[in-house]
Design a protein around this motif. Structure first.
Motif, short mmCIF file in Angstrom:
data_model
loop_
_atom_site.label_atom_id
_atom_site.label_comp_id
_atom_site.label_asym_id
_atom_site.label_seq_id
_atom_site.Cartn_x
_atom_site.Cartn_y
_atom_site.Cartn_z
N ASP A 140 110.13 -11.63 -23.10
CA ASP A 140 109.69 -11.51 -24.34
C ASP A 140 108.19 -12.06 -24.78
N VAL A 141 107.63 -13.03 -23.50
CA VAL A 141 106.32 -13.48 -23.50
C VAL A 141 105.35 -12.47 -22.85
N LYS A 142 106.04 -11.74 -21.80
CA LYS A 142 105.32 -10.51 -21.05
C LYS A 142 104.78 -9.40 -22.19
N ALA A 143 105.53 -9.15 -23.16
CA ALA A 143 105.10 -8.03 -24.13
C ALA A 143 103.99 -8.50 -24.76
N LYS A 144 103.72 -9.76 -25.13
CA LYS A 144 102.48 -10.29 -26.01
C LYS A 144 101.93 -11.59 -25.52
N GLY A 145 102.60 -12.57 -25.24
CA GLY A 145 101.97 -13.93 -25.00
C GLY A 145 101.10 -13.77 -23.67
N CYS A 146 101.59 -13.40 -22.51
CA CYS A 146 101.13 -13.37 -21.28
C CYS A 146 101.44 -12.19 -20.47
N PRO A 147 100.56 -11.13 -20.49
CA PRO A 147 100.90 -10.05 -19.62
C PRO A 147 100.67 -10.26 -18.32
N HIS A 148 99.95 -11.24 -17.75
CA HIS A 148 99.72 -11.31 -16.43
C HIS A 148 99.44 -12.86 -16.03
N PHE A 149 99.99 -13.04 -14.92
CA PHE A 149 99.93 -14.66 -14.41
C PHE A 149 100.01 -14.56 -12.88
N ALA A 150 99.05 -14.98 -12.42
CA ALA A 150 98.90 -15.17 -10.81
C ALA A 150 98.76 -16.38 -10.28
N GLY A 151 98.94 -16.76 -9.16
CA GLY A 151 98.68 -17.88 -8.53
C GLY A 151 98.93 -18.15 -7.14
N ARG A 152 98.58 -19.02 -6.36
CA ARG A 152 98.89 -19.42 -4.85
C ARG A 152 98.86 -20.59 -4.61
N VAL A 153 99.37 -21.22 -3.44
CA VAL A 153 99.39 -22.43 -2.98
C VAL A 153 98.49 -22.58 -1.91
N ILE A 154 97.71 -23.60 -1.86
CA ILE A 154 96.72 -24.07 -1.01
C ILE A 154 97.14 -25.31 -0.30
N ARG A 155 97.56 -25.33 0.77
CA ARG A 155 98.15 -26.64 1.31
C ARG A 155 97.00 -27.09 2.54
N GLY A 156 97.23 -28.53 2.56
CA GLY A 156 96.51 -29.27 3.78
C GLY A 156 95.07 -29.76 3.04
N VAL A 157 94.90 -29.49 1.62
CA VAL A 157 93.55 -29.95 1.18
C VAL A 157 93.20 -31.45 1.21
#
Length: 802
Positions: free
Chosen positions: A214-231
């Motif tokens: 229900d959120v993808k249809a309107k509120g948030c069509p695209h979400f991306a991310g990644r983990v960065i370890r050892g910072v």
């Protein structure tokens, strides 16, 4: 939106000055509100060189220096321990203002030795707190401006901050690169290319993401991310801290500073989670209502149903597009982070932010609309910066959904654009302008860039080209006449008469009022109105329920307000419509004037008297004359009920009423709260007949070179006979020869009745005879006089007084 000049030059290759940039920004629609130039107060200081430095004769810690300056060698007394021959210093000359000590220098004496200036320390120039000695420069020439030296050698100290005002339709200008793009399109430089290279993932992301359907249809069509370890999260580098401080942001740590930097640099808000504090995967969903979040601002918020949230397996971790949570916030102990980049629906973000009363940089940008195609590129660029500043290793990208498709195209009509803008902009220039702004052209169809959600039609293409071309170059040109020659009059006869009435009343000394066309029912009924036909269906006030039947209610109310404030002598007028009904044709244009109080101010000559009916009668005749009414009219007593029946009259041409003049009825004044007596005149502008001969000039003045003759007549008439009856009768004796008839005396009262009989009075008339073709003889005069006596006695029933 704030940024520094050096920040702008990261994206714009330009040699333009700060003034040129600020003027161009305002002209482009990005109005400059403030320029904070840290060097503005020290722009007068120049470089100098110490040639000699000798001990002061009366002070061990002072030195008398011979200094080479732009104006020659000067003597300066200095107490700095490092003042010595051969060094290049910063000089303040007499007349310069030194901001660090708040002093304007002059030529002075120090322990008896003249000093012609001052060699400055960094604290005296407000560059730092260093004041152990004067500034020593490793380079520079004598006479060079110190601010120029700083710009070349220490640019961080010479970086002005620019603040611009962003209109809601320009979200792309909420990033420094968007501002640079506009300036490049204007021709103030070249937009530097920005390469986006994907950062290879060294391992699968341990944190997954999932957007609810229900959120993808309107509120948030695209979400991306990644983990960065050892910072290694610590303080960000000096250049990054300096930029954030310059725009009013407080540096926190490298990870947070990177996200703030991208918010302002590329209009790409991001968020970093401490990966160790996230339990399971992240899911983007609509709140069911009642969930709570301790946000990064230290406040706890309760979410309402429908608000977008980012949660892990245990709790809400972030308010989508607005603010992150304290529980998963990054600290200096953070080792692994999850970097988020998403596109959020502007309306949803705005409604959530308003409901929770949260203002953040992320909300400010998301609710205006950011580039939906820059979600992954922004993630890649931010990942690379975190790796450069904090080290570590990046995972592969995890995402759900896809970028929102905002592709659209509109036709570019070069000829139409030129006609609308009014400037001759070649088609090639139009196309080059749009391409410089990021538009894609395919034939005559222009596709807006994904970062311009405000471009929604052909008119917006015109606006963009005109904005870049600068409307300041638009030259005013007179419109071509539809018909050659002298323009015809544009005012209708009614408008001409309305203007004449207004000007004449103002020239007579009245002050114009503009009152509402709506009055209350009681006032309307008092002046012959108040019926349901003129009642307002939805009045804005209980005092504005009916259309006015006359202009007098508004003028009387204005007079009452003025009298309540001590202004007792008033002359007011208004020209406007009155309404006898609610149908077409039941509206008339009237000119009404009101006199209250005395005719003049107090003076030693006893010229002050109360206004009377003859004042307004004379004014009414003056207005009618200005409107072109015939000179000879009739006066009757058929006045409206709100006039005094014995002290008023109607001027007309037969049944056609032209004007009403006289005293307002005392009962009306009492109900309106006016201290009387009050005199009024009303002109029915539309009833005044148009002149038979319509010319733009006045008719020729008709003068006679023959001697005029005046004769006086006194008639004994009944006390009820009006003087006007006698005047009109005398005028009718000879309409060609008789030029004027005036009453110059009236003998009434007990003495008159004692001489002439009970119920009698005497009216004395002065008649002016003006011959046109020959001089009057005694016989001619006697003949006319006999006609006058005959006419008057017949009309009045009186007799010539002996």
């Amino acid at each position: 939106m704030k940024f520094t000049l050096s920040w702008l030059k990261d994206h714009l290759d330009t040699s333009a000055t700060l003034d040129e940039i600020s003027e161009a920004l305002t002209d482009l629609g990005l109005e400059v509100e403030e320029i904070a130039n840290p060097l503005a107060k020290i722009s007068a200081f120049t470089l100098a060189k110490i040639l000699e430095a000798e001990k002061h004769p009366d002070a061990d810690k002072l030195r008398v220096c011979k200094v080479e300056t732009l104006e020659g060698v000067k003597q300066i007394v200095c107490g700095a321990p490092n003042a010595r021959a051969g060094i290049t210093v910063v000089l303040a000359r007499p007349g310069d203002y030194v901001p660090g000590i708040d002093v304007t220098l002059g030529v002075g004496k120090i322990r008896g030795v003249e000093s012609q200036g001052m060699m400055c320390s960094e604290r005296e120039l407000m560059l730092s707190d260093e004041h152990n000695g004067i500034i020593e420069l490793a380079s520079g020439t004598v006479g060079e401006r110190f601010v120029d030296w700083l710009a070349d050698n220490r640019p961080a100290l010479a970086d002005p901050m620019i603040e611009i005002k962003i209109t809601p339709n320009r979200p792309d200008a909420l990033g420094v690169r968007g501002v640079a793009r506009d300036l490049a399109a204007r021709g103030l430089g070249v937009l530097k290319p920005m390469a986006v290279e994907a950062v290879p993932g060294g391992f699968p992301s341990p944190i997954g993401v999932k957007i609810a359907d229900d959120v993808k249809a309107k509120g948030c069509p695209h979400f991306a991310g990644r983990v960065i370890r050892g910072v290694k999260n610590g303080a960000s580098p000096d250049w990054l801290q300096a930029r954030l401080k310059a725009i009013g942001l407080r540096p926190i740590n490298a990870l947070v500073d990177v996200t703030n930097y991208f918010t302002y640099d590329l209009n790409r808000p991001l968020h970093v989670f401490d990966a160790a504090k996230v339990k399971g995967d992240l899911r983007i969903h609509a709140a069911t209502g009642g969930e709570t979040l301790l946000a990064l601002d230290g406040k706890t918020y309760t979410l309402a149903a429908g608000m977008m949230a980012i949660s892990d397996d245990t709790q809400v971790e972030s308010l989508a597009g607005i603010m992150g949570g304290e529980a998963s916030g990054c600290t200096e102990a953070t080792v692994d982070v999850f970097l988020e980049s998403a596109w959020w629906d502007p309306i949803t973000v705005a409604s959530t932010g308003r409901a929770l009363k949260i203002n953040s940089d992320a909300r400010y940008r998301f609710e205006r609309g950011i580039d939906p195609q820059f979600t992954l590129p922004g993630l890649e660029l931010a990942t690379q910066m975190i790796l450069d500043l904090c080290g570590g290793e990046a995972s592969s990208v995890v995402q759900d959904g896809a970028p929102k498709d905002v592709a659209r195209a509109y036709r570019l009509d070069p000829a139409r654009l030129v006609s609308l803008v009014g400037m001759d902009i070649p088609e090639a220039t139009q196309r080059a302008t749009l391409m410089a702004l990021g538009f894609t052209l395919n034939g005559d169809m222009a596709t807006p860039p994904t970062w311009r959600p405000d471009v929604l039609g052909e008119a917006d293409l015109v606006e963009e080209v005109a904005r870049i071309a600068s409307l300041t170059k638009l030259q005013g040109k007179p419109l071509t006449r539809a018909v050659a020659g002298v323009p015809r009059p544009i005012l209708t006869p009614s408008q001409v008469k309305e203007r004449a009435a207004r000007r004449t009343l103002a020239a007579l000394g009245y002050n114009e009022c503009v009152t509402y066309s709506f009055i209350d029912g009681a006032d309307a009924a008092l002046f012959g109105g108040g019926s349901d036909a003129v009642r307002i269906e939805n009045p804005i006030s209980s005092e504005m329920t009916h259309l006015r039947p006359d202009l007098l209610p508004g003028l009387l109310r204005a007079a009452a307000r003025n009298q309540a404030r001590g202004f007792m002598d008033l002359g007011l007028f208004e020209v406007g419509p009155v309404f006898s009904g609610g149908e077409p044709g039941e509206q008339a244009l009237m000119a009404t004037a009101l006199l209250v109080g005395a005719n003049a101010a107090r003076d030693p000559f006893a010229s002050r008297r109360p206004v009377d009916v003859f004042d307004v009668k004379a004014d009414a005749e003056a207005v009618l004359a200005a409107l072109g009414a015939p000179a000879r009219t009739q006066v009757s007593r058929k006045v409206a009920a709100w006039f005094h029946p014995g002290r008023s009259g109607v001027i007309g041409l037969g049944p056609n009423m032209l004007a009403t003049f006289g005293e307002i009825h005392p009962k009306v004044l009492a109900q309106m709260g006016v201290k009387g007596p009050a005199m009024a005149l009303t002109i029915a502008v539309a009833n005044v007949p148009d002149p038979k001969v319509k010319t733009p000039t006045r008719p020729a003045l008709g003068l006679s070179d023959l001697q005029a003759v005046e004769r006086d007549f006194a008639f004994v008439v009944d006390a009820r006979v009006e003087a006007l009856t006698a005047v009109n009768a005398a005028l009718g004796a000879d309409k060609v020869l008789i030029e004027k008839v005036a009453v110059f005396d009236q003998f009434t009262g007990e003495k008159a009745e004692a001489q002439m009989g009970a119920g009698k009075k005497s009216i004395a008339l002065s008649v002016r005879l003006q011959p046109r073709d020959k001089t009057l003889t005694d016989a001619d005069i006697e003949a006319v006089s006999a006609k006058i006596v005959e006419k008057v006695t017949k009309a009045t029933g009186g007799m010539l007084r002996k």
